[in-house]
Design an enzyme around this catalytic site. Structure first.
Site, PDB file in Angstrom:
ATOM      1  N   THR A  82      49.192  41.129   0.401  1.00 46.80           N
ATOM      2  CA  THR A  82      48.796  40.474  -0.843  1.00 46.80           C
ATOM      3  C   THR A  82      47.316  40.133  -0.863  1.00 46.80           C
ATOM      4  OG1 THR A  82      50.999  39.531  -0.878  1.00 46.80           O
ATOM      5  CG2 THR A  82      49.400  38.589  -2.408  1.00 46.80           C
TER       6      THR A  82
ATOM      7  N   ASP B 110      47.126  42.385   5.877  1.00 41.73           N
ATOM      8  CA  ASP B 110      47.988  41.547   5.047  1.00 41.73           C
ATOM      9  C   ASP B 110      48.090  42.260   3.697  1.00 41.73           C
ATOM     10  OD1 ASP B 110      49.381  39.167   4.208  1.00 41.73           O
ATOM     11  OD2 ASP B 110      47.610  38.701   3.027  1.00 41.73           O
TER      12      ASP B 110
ATOM     13  N   LYS C 192      53.353  35.305  11.994  1.00 40.85           N
ATOM     14  CA  LYS C 192      52.344  36.374  11.868  1.00 40.85           C
ATOM     15  C   LYS C 192      51.558  36.547  13.167  1.00 40.85           C
ATOM     16  CE  LYS C 192      51.676  36.872   6.930  1.00 40.85           C
ATOM     17  NZ  LYS C 192      50.731  37.070   5.845  1.00 40.85           N
TER      18      LYS C 192
ATOM     19  N   ASP D  36      43.610  37.236   4.022  1.00 41.98           N
ATOM     20  CA  ASP D  36      42.813  36.358   3.158  1.00 41.98           C
ATOM     21  C   ASP D  36      43.423  34.988   2.929  1.00 41.98           C
ATOM     22  OD1 ASP D  36      44.946  37.010   1.525  1.00 41.98           O
ATOM     23  OD2 ASP D  36      43.728  37.186  -0.286  1.00 41.98           O
TER      24      ASP D  36
END
Length: 705
Positions: free
Chosen positions: A388, A386, A563, A582
């Protein structure tokens, strides 16, 4: 919102950017086990099982002392007289029976479960061995069978060692955290519902479609809805993964769990309970977790083979000795085979490695929650990051300044920082932090005010300084700085600094790439692993980061619900996928992946959905997990060969294959070999302690190969 057409800051309400606390602080709470998949019937999880095996071990260890001491066969083997006390001959049988019933219960229930599921394994082997030893020992104690079949001491040691092995294994896993509870925790405890002219406080569960609620600055939205009054910067990162607050105004939809960072809102509820986006993510997590295959453990497979090997050998032994015409020896040999076949060392082979591996990993900032994830990590050939907060810092940073007129970049930044000092907005904090990092002297400002979607205004050294986005330039009818077009193509946030109506310069703000990310990507490439990045951010932002890091594939603009399907698509290409993320939006993908790795500073739900947790936000820790997985797998394999190898040699010897040349393995020698095998396995597992699992060391080790 590609060029971030606003710069709204904390208003007089004092609403600060809310993060729902920092789950990173609570990592210790999450070092947990997702269930005890191996060992048939005692599958279970949580602290109650750890306590159960600990208690059983100590109780049985205490009882085992008199059982062994008063076992006549053990006394003969070692060469001493059983103490002459009243009823001495019944002490070992009676206490041995207690051990069989109490200490043997988890193994016996596990054996029954393996019989029912038609998957014979270690539990059935242990159950068979202790049952045979129990029945034979009673037969010998009552004088019905040969005195050589008095195995009370062997039964006691077997139960104690197996209980120790299972306690060690259970302890290496800790209590699991429910991913769904963590998702539910994103919702506020109470909602302010508008009831006529007044507001009443209600539980979000009591809201209905059509209700009107007030969301205060810094507060989270209690249910999905539509804004009917107000405009605010919404922090949607926990739902979408989008790193920047998104401007939402009248008519826009807002999602349960998102946070109004700067202004208050009135929201009309459009969905509640199971119909909300958050509940949809909860369902996805549940489905992905339920569909995750749980590979059979190596030790269980080895025990399965060993079970059939021991059973067939015992049967052949009994038949062969009976044909020779020695029925007593046939019984002794067959039972000796079954007892010796129960692998003490095999019982400790995996738990010891898992226990030491998890302890070493924790010292390197890697928390192993699911040992199956650790085993699977060595086979991973695609790592999905991921963007960010994982490859990037997850917070805006000033990455470029263009000054116009007489001032230089530092002077423009100092003026912007002065104007922004009183603001709590994430972009304002980024500007102030950039000035501090450069060691600039920031002048004092007075008359601070802010206007949502336009920017901030303050008086600095007698000049009216304003900082804001495109709306500010529209207001003063001024052109943007020359570099703005290029910055916009890269997906950066662009703010302009205006002094007394004149543009003094422009600031480029972006989510800064972590310096460690490049090393992590290079090291993964060296291992032959494909690196993929997935993000909810716009394509321009994603491609800029992907190009900077040399990433193989970039999935941009991916919605949270998509996702997990991206992970699934990679798996359909035949890849073993590790997902690193996260946010809550990553939870279904973490559960869908072959290995889910949560970055520690992330949310509770991401941590709960993952099999591995990285205590730091350093992406190089992924290399630590791969290195640990490969090293512990090597140790497991070596230990299994040691554990099973003892049996493969001792069982035929116990059966009497060398009887024609006058050699039959006595029980005593078999027991000594069994103990030696256990010691070798334990010492071999200890070698794992030499591993340095810090992110730097693991990455350096890979890059230097």
């Amino acid at each position: 919102m590609t060029d971030h057409d606003h710069h709204a800051v904390a208003t007089s309400h004092g609403g600060a950017h809310s993060h729902h606390g920092d789950p990173g602080d609570r990592l210790a709470d999450h070092q947990s086990g997702t269930g005890h998949a191996g060992h048939g019937g005692h599958a279970g999880h949580g602290a109650d099982h750890v306590a159960q095996f600990r208690k059983l071990f100590w109780i049985n260890l205490i009882i085992a002392v008199p059982v062994v001491a008063f076992s006549t066969m053990f006394a003969m083997l070692v060469g001493y007289q059983v103490p002459d006390v009243p009823g001495a001959r019944w002490i070992a049988p009676l206490l041995g029976t207690v051990m069989y019933v109490v200490g043997g219960r988890p193994f016996l229930t596990g054996a029954l479960s393996e019989i029912r599921s038609r998957k014979p394994g270690m539990m059935l082997l242990i159950g068979l061995a202790i049952t045979v030893a129990f029945v034979a020992s009673w037969g010998a104690s009552l004088g019905l069978l040969d005195h050589e079949l008095e195995f009370w001491w062997e039964l006691a040691l077997l139960i104690v060692i197996m209980l120790l092995g299972h306690w060690v294994e259970m302890r290496s896993l800790a209590q699991t955290t429910s991913a769904l509870d963590s998702l539910a925790a994103l919702l506020p405890d109470e909602a302010e519902k508008v009831d006529g002219d007044r507001t009443v406080t209600v539980s979000p569960a009591d809201l209905h479609v059509g209700d009107l609620v007030i969301v205060r600055p810094g507060g989270s939205v209690p249910a999905d809805g539509r804004i009917v009054d107000g405009r605010a910067d919404m922090d949607e990162s926990m739902i979408t993964g989008e790193s920047r607050p998104v401007s939402r105004g009248v008519g826009d939809s807002v999602t349960a769990g998102t946070v109004a960072t700067d202004s208050g809102l009135r929201v009309e509820i459009t969905a509640t309970g199971d119909d909300t986006a958050l509940a949809g993510i909860q369902r996805l997590v549940t489905e992905a977790q339920n569909s995750s295959s749980r590979a059979q453990r190596l030790a269980d497979r080895a025990a399965g083979w060993l079970f059939w090997f021991a059973l067939v050998t015992a049967a052949v032994t009994a038949i062969a000795w009976a044909i020779i015409g020695d029925p007593d020896t046939a019984v002794v040999r067959a039972i000796t085979v079954l007892v010796i076949a129960c692998p003490h060392a095999l019982g400790l082979a995996i738990p010891l490695v898992v226990s030491i591996a998890t302890e070493r990993a924790a010292r390197g900032g890697v928390l192993i929650k699911d040992r199956l994830a650790l085993e699977a990590m060595r086979t991973v050939d695609a790592v999905l990051f991921d963007k960010t907060g994982t490859l990037t810092k997850g917070e805006p940073t000033v990455t470029a300044i263009e000054a116009t007129g007489d001032l230089d970049g530092d002077a423009v930044l100092a003026l912007a920082a002065a104007a922004e000092t009183d603001s709590e907005h994430p972009l304002a904090r980024a500007i102030v932090r950039a000035a501090q990092d450069r060691g600039l002297t920031v002048p004092a400002a007075t008359g601070f005010s802010s206007s949502p979607a336009v920017g901030v205004t303050a008086t600095v050294e007698g000049r009216g300084i304003r900082v804001g986005g495109p709306r500010l330039l529209e207001e003063i009818n001024a052109p943007e700085v020359g570099a703005a077009a290029a910055w916009r193509e890269e997906g950066a946030i662009i703010l302009h600094v205006v002094g007394d109506g004149v543009v003094l310069g422009g600031l480029r703000l972006a989510d800064e790439v972590r310096p460690e990310s490049r090393d992590a990507v290079d090291a993964l490439h060296k291992l032959g692993v494909e690196v993929v990045m997935i993000t909810g951010d716009a394509e321009a932002v994603a491609n800029a980061v992907g190009a900077e890091l040399g990433i193989d594939r970039v999935f941009a603009g991916v919605r949270p619900e998509d996702k997990a399907s991206k992970v699934s698509a990679l798996q359909q290409e035949g890849k073993k996928v590790a997902m690193v993320g996260d946010g809550v939006n990553d939870a279904p993908a973490l559960a869908q992946a072959d290995v889910g790795i949560a970055i520690g500073a992330g949310t509770d739900v991401a941590i709960a959905s993952a099999g591995v947790i990285l205590a730091s936000s350093d992406p190089r820790s992924v290399l630590s997990v791969i290195e640990l997985s490969r090293a512990s797998y090597r140790k497991m394999k070596q230990n299994l060969w040691w554990g099973a190898g003892y049996n493969l040699i001792s069982v035929p010897l116990a059966a009497g294959v060398l009887a024609p040349i006058g050699f039959v393995l006595p029980m005593s020698v078999g027991a000594i070999l069994m103990s030696l095998s256990t010691i070798v396995v334990a010492l071999n597992a200890q070698l794992l302690r030499r591993l340095d699992l810090t992110p730097e060391a693991s990455t350096r080790a890979v890059l230097n190969r």
